[in-house]
Design a protein around this motif. Structure first.
Motif, PDB file in Angstrom:
ATOM      1  N   SER A  44       0.835  -1.202   0.000  1.00 35.20           N
ATOM      2  CA  SER A  44       0.000   0.000   0.000  1.00 35.20           C
ATOM      3  C   SER A  44       0.868   1.250   0.000  1.00 35.20           C
ATOM      4  O   SER A  44       2.020   1.233   0.443  1.00 35.20           O
ATOM      5  CB  SER A  44      -0.934   0.011   1.214  1.00 35.20           C
ATOM      6  N   THR A  46       1.274   4.582   1.744  1.00 33.91           N
ATOM      7  CA  THR A  46       0.852   5.098   3.038  1.00 33.91           C
ATOM      8  C   THR A  46       0.958   6.614   3.151  1.00 33.91           C
ATOM      9  O   THR A  46       0.404   7.206   4.073  1.00 33.91           O
ATOM     10  CB  THR A  46       1.681   4.462   4.161  1.00 33.91           C
ATOM     11  N   GLN A  47       1.670   7.249   2.227  1.00 36.45           N
ATOM     12  CA  GLN A  47       1.856   8.693   2.317  1.00 36.45           C
ATOM     13  C   GLN A  47       2.076   9.292   0.934  1.00 36.45           C
ATOM     14  O   GLN A  47       2.764   8.709   0.089  1.00 36.45           O
ATOM     15  CB  GLN A  47       3.054   9.022   3.205  1.00 36.45           C
ATOM     16  N   VAL A  63       5.807   3.841   0.690  1.00 37.55           N
ATOM     17  CA  VAL A  63       5.160   2.574   0.352  1.00 37.55           C
ATOM     18  C   VAL A  63       5.433   1.567   1.463  1.00 37.55           C
ATOM     19  O   VAL A  63       6.542   1.524   2.018  1.00 37.55           O
ATOM     20  CB  VAL A  63       5.675   2.025  -0.993  1.00 37.55           C
ATOM     21  N   GLN A  64       4.423   0.757   1.781  1.00 33.25           N
ATOM     22  CA  GLN A  64       4.572  -0.267   2.807  1.00 33.25           C
ATOM     23  C   GLN A  64       4.374  -1.642   2.186  1.00 33.25           C
ATOM     24  O   GLN A  64       3.336  -1.901   1.569  1.00 33.25           O
ATOM     25  CB  GLN A  64       3.568  -0.048   3.946  1.00 33.25           C
ATOM     26  N   LYS A 153      11.489   2.191  -0.009  1.00 32.58           N
ATOM     27  CA  LYS A 153      10.092   2.485   0.324  1.00 32.58           C
ATOM     28  C   LYS A 153       9.818   3.973   0.500  1.00 32.58           C
ATOM     29  O   LYS A 153       8.667   4.389   0.410  1.00 32.58           O
ATOM     30  CB  LYS A 153       9.698   1.733   1.606  1.00 32.58           C
ATOM     31  N   ARG A 154      10.859   4.759   0.752  1.00 33.24           N
ATOM     32  CA  ARG A 154      10.688   6.213   0.872  1.00 33.24           C
ATOM     33  C   ARG A 154      11.041   6.860  -0.463  1.00 33.24           C
ATOM     34  O   ARG A 154      12.218   7.030  -0.783  1.00 33.24           O
ATOM     35  CB  ARG A 154      11.577   6.771   1.982  1.00 33.24           C
ATOM     36  N   ARG A 205      -2.030   4.587  -5.704  1.00 40.30           N
ATOM     37  CA  ARG A 205      -2.974   5.429  -4.969  1.00 40.30           C
ATOM     38  C   ARG A 205      -3.246   6.699  -5.763  1.00 40.30           C
ATOM     39  O   ARG A 205      -2.328   7.290  -6.335  1.00 40.30           O
ATOM     40  CB  ARG A 205      -2.410   5.792  -3.590  1.00 40.30           C
TER      41      ARG A 205
END
Length: 215
Positions: A44, A46-47, A63-64, A153-154, A205
């Protein structure tokens, strides 16, 4: 009397449906822990944050997801894996379809360096294949896979363009996608991963974001 009979018929009709709903609920309750235990939690985003700096507009996202053990085994063997992050900004138009005003892509190559026992992450705006891709990439080295994956992920500072290109609307429609790119794996691995859920890491997203001033 008629009301009693109608209520009885209603209960006879609803009873099988209630049983079916209960069965599905029990099935999902049993399957969810299995999915989590196997590392199949759905990735997902997440931000998402849209910022304006002096030199343009940037998107930051997080992202997670969990890296499956099968993918870790491939990395341990010295095979690099690739991730792709993509972002698009659209201008809404009531009289026609939305107009794309910006698009950016980031390619990431993660590999283990056996000689140094460190992890190297290459980041580039173009596919990292051959000398051309490595020539325009930024390199980061990490002591552990966990630290390297945190960097993957960042997704920070994706430059979307100048503020004039993005527009001055109060909210901007942004679509962000993140995926594990198996098309850049060695050919034998591309054939082997077909149909394997462990290699299906995809998150996306869509959101309306306000343009924040960079602090």
């Amino acid at each position: 009397m008629k009301n009693v009979r109608a209520e009885a018929r209603r209960r006879r009709v609803l009873a099988p449906l209630a049983g079916l709903v209960l069965a599905w609920a029990l099935l999902l309750t049993c399957l969810l822990p299995i999915a989590v235990a196997q590392g199949r939690v759905v990735p997902s985003v997440t931000q998402m944050r849209l910022e304006q700096a002096d030199d343009g507009v940037y998107l930051t996202a997080a992202v997670q997801f969990e890296l499956p053990s099968l993918v870790e085994e491939v990395l341990d063997k010295g095979i690099a894996i690739y991730f792709v992050a993509e972002a698009e900004v659209f201008q809404e138009r009531w009289y026609w379809t939305d107009r794309k005003v910006a698009q950016v892509t980031r390619h990431m190559r993660l590999a283990y360096q056996p000689l140094t026992r460190r992890w190297r992450l290459n980041v580039s705006p173009v596919p990292i294949t051959g000398a051309a891709g490595f020539g325009v990439s930024l390199n980061q080295n990490f002591d552990s896979l966990a630290d390297a994956m945190d960097a993957v992920k960042r997704v920070g500072r994706l430059r979307l363009g100048d503020a004039a290109e993005i527009g001055d609307e109060p909210l901007h429609q942004v679509m962000f996608r993140f995926r594990l790119d198996t098309s850049q794996l060695p050919r034998p691995f591309q054939i082997g991963v077909v149909g394997q859920a462990d290699w299906n890491i995809v998150a996306e997203r869509s959101a309306k974001l306000a343009l924040e001033k960079q602090r």
